[in-house]
Design an enzyme around this catalytic site. Structure first.
Site, PDB file in Angstrom:
ATOM      1  N   ASN A  33      75.999  46.343  24.776  1.00 14.80           N
ATOM      2  CA  ASN A  33      74.943  45.926  25.498  1.00 14.80           C
ATOM      3  C   ASN A  33      74.829  44.439  25.486  1.00 14.80           C
ATOM      4  OD1 ASN A  33      74.044  45.435  23.137  1.00 14.80           O
ATOM      5  ND2 ASN A  33      72.156  46.566  23.264  1.00 14.80           N
ATOM      6  N   ASP A  59      73.709  50.514  26.435  1.00 15.52           N
ATOM      7  CA  ASP A  59      73.379  50.583  25.049  1.00 15.52           C
ATOM      8  C   ASP A  59      74.073  51.935  24.385  1.00 15.52           C
ATOM      9  OD1 ASP A  59      71.861  51.250  22.757  1.00 15.52           O
ATOM     10  OD2 ASP A  59      70.282  49.940  23.478  1.00 15.52           O
ATOM     11  N   ALA A  82      79.245  48.427  17.032  1.00 15.12           N
ATOM     12  CA  ALA A  82      77.933  48.012  17.700  1.00 15.12           C
ATOM     13  C   ALA A  82      76.712  48.371  16.465  1.00 15.12           C
ATOM     14  CB  ALA A  82      77.402  49.160  18.604  1.00 15.12           C
ATOM     15  N   SER A 125      80.013  47.570   5.123  1.00 16.85           N
ATOM     16  CA  SER A 125      80.169  46.213   4.509  1.00 16.85           C
ATOM     17  C   SER A 125      80.073  46.453   2.966  1.00 16.85           C
ATOM     18  CB  SER A 125      78.658  45.564   4.877  1.00 16.85           C
ATOM     19  OG  SER A 125      78.532  44.374   4.165  1.00 16.85           O
ATOM     20  N   TYR A 149      69.125  45.739   6.409  1.00 18.49           N
ATOM     21  CA  TYR A 149      70.569  45.925   6.933  1.00 18.49           C
ATOM     22  C   TYR A 149      71.616  46.645   6.014  1.00 18.49           C
ATOM     23  CZ  TYR A 149      75.374  44.400   7.975  1.00 18.49           C
ATOM     24  OH  TYR A 149      76.375  44.534   8.265  1.00 18.49           O
ATOM     25  N   LYS A 153      73.910  50.484   6.435  1.00 14.33           N
ATOM     26  CA  LYS A 153      75.271  50.689   6.142  1.00 14.33           C
ATOM     27  C   LYS A 153      75.492  51.903   5.078  1.00 14.33           C
ATOM     28  CE  LYS A 153      76.764  47.532   8.793  1.00 14.33           C
ATOM     29  NZ  LYS A 153      77.463  48.145  10.343  1.00 14.33           N
ATOM     30  N   ARG A 231      82.932  34.096  -2.925  1.00 18.61           N
ATOM     31  CA  ARG A 231      82.863  35.282  -1.893  1.00 18.61           C
ATOM     32  C   ARG A 231      84.467  35.418  -1.633  1.00 18.61           C
ATOM     33  NH1 ARG A 231      78.514  35.807  -3.422  1.00 18.61           N
ATOM     34  NH2 ARG A 231      76.678  35.867  -2.509  1.00 18.61           N
ATOM     35  N   GLY A 294      68.251  36.785  -3.524  1.00 22.22           N
ATOM     36  CA  GLY A 294      69.126  37.836  -3.233  1.00 22.22           C
ATOM     37  C   GLY A 294      70.518  37.639  -3.170  1.00 22.22           C
TER      38      GLY A 294
END
Ligand code: NAD
Ligand code: UD1
Length: 333
Positions: A33, A59, A82, A125, A149, A153, A231, A294
């Protein structure tokens, strides 16, 4: 073989995966979208590969539009990119994140079932490992996510596992990405952050471009070799290749499998700055700032399962990631 649907295929990871699939001779259909991308990505994918993917501007939460797409194209497998992905924004707008991320996944799953498509790859993730102890193994109990978020996931993973459990003909692969960075070596596609970047590499690139005057290094008192966070940065084209391997695997198996896509190597924030400076022969001014709430001190992947089962391994080095990130940034300006 039929076509591969990439939801969110105009985005950062989806566009690189589209290139990898087209170069492997697959037919690609993109549904996006354009909420976090632009249409010209389709032309750029065409320029790189010599083949233009089919594009539906829509969408993925719109079940009727998605069903029309599935009726028009013979879709063998879907890769679901998406979704919304900004951690801070998810804290401020949790309902928008739960709505878009969960709804798009559920709508896709239902539409696939109605049209007999059996194979689904999902962009998960490393965030689902919560505060577990690295290296993260796929079969570790996933932890407590620290933001909406991350929970989307985690929840979508659970939904997909349950769906595959109930329908043994389904094939689901959950890919847990570590920190994708860099860009296609052509500099034609890459990550285009909106507003001030939250993530390290886009921020460093903008400092290099003179858009931001310095980088804030979030904390240098962690229990790590140089005190800054570690990381697992992975080149986005290595990640894209991982999708091709995962797809080949999924087309040949049933049930659910989880794979980490990372390098297995942790790099500190200061190492990233140094690698960027060396690869591109420039200076990145930085200041030490307070830790970001965090943030985990250390995160990196166990990579043996992807290597053993998929025959996939990341190949590119931090210097390649820094060089390609800067090459893309320069072409944007
Ligand atoms: P991105 O924002 O660049 O791409 C996502 C694409 O999805 C965008 O083109 C956007 O326009 C589209 N989109 C969003 N909602 C949609 C909807 N309802 N219908 C149709 N299109 C929609 O993000 P990305 O970095 O390419 O990430 C792809 C996926 O990988 C996301 O699900 C993200 O959460 C996940 N992921 C990303 C990272 C990362 O660091 N980039 C890490 C782990 C997981
Ligand atoms: C972020 C997300 C995580 C997501 C991951 C990959 C947060 C809290 N977490 O994590 O959920 O899965 O991206 O998309 O946003 N850093 C700086 N200065 C900056 C930016 C970052 O020092 O301006 C540091 C961070 O403290 C961190 C490292 O750089 O130590 C990497 O940061 P980032 O790119 O945001 O990735 P993650 O922290 O892994």
């Amino acid at each position: 073989m039929g076509k591969i649907l990439l939801t969110g295929g105009c985005g950062y990871i989806g566009s690189h995966t589209a290139v990898a699939l087209l170069e492997a001779g697959m037919e690609v259909v993109i549904a996006d979208n354009l909420s976090n991308s632009s249409r010209d990505v389709i032309d750029r994918i065409g320029t790189i590969t010599g083949k233009k993917p089919l594009f539906y501007e829509m969408d993925v939460c719109d079940g009727e539009a998605l069903s029309r797409l599935f009726s028009q194209e013979k879709i063998d497998a879907a890769i679901h990119f998406a979704g919304y992905k900004a951690v801070g924004e998810s804290v401020a707008k949790p309902l928008a994140y739960y709505r878009n991320n969960l709804d798009s996944a559920l709508t896709l799953l239902e539409t696939m079932a109605a049209h007999g498509t059996r194979v689904l790859i999902f962009s998960s993730s490393a965030t689902v490992y919560g505060d577990g102890t690295p290296p993260y193994q796929e079969d570790m109990r996933s932890g407590i996510c620290s933001n909406p978020y991350g929970w989307t996931k985690w929840m979508i993973e659970q939904i997909l596992k349950d769906a595959a459990q109930a329908d043994p003909t389904l094939s689901v692969v959950l890919l847990r990405y570590f920190n994708p960075v860099g860009a296609h070596e052509s500099g034609l596609i890459g990550e285009v952050p909106r507003g001030i970047p939250n993530n390290l590499m886009p921020y460093v690139s903008q400092v290099a471009a003179g858009i931001r005057d310095h980088l804030n290094v979030f904390g240098n008192d962690y229990d790590t070799p140089d005190g800054t966070c570690l990381r697992d940065y992975i080149h986005v084209t290595d990640l894209a290749r991982g999708h091709l391997k995962a797809l080949e695997y999924a087309l040949d198996h049933q049930g659910t499998e989880i794979f980490n896509l990372g390098t297995g190597q942790g790099s500190s924030v200061l190492e990233v700055i140094r690698a960027f400076e060396q690869a591109n022969q420039l200076t990145i001014p930085f200041e030490i700032a307070p830790p970001r709430p965090g943030d985990l001190p250390v995160s990196y992947a166990a990579t043996d399962k992807a290597e053993r089962v998929l025959g996939w391994k990341a190949e590119k080095k931090l210097e390649d990631m820094c060089r390609d990130a800067w090459n893309f940034e320069k072409k944007l300006r």
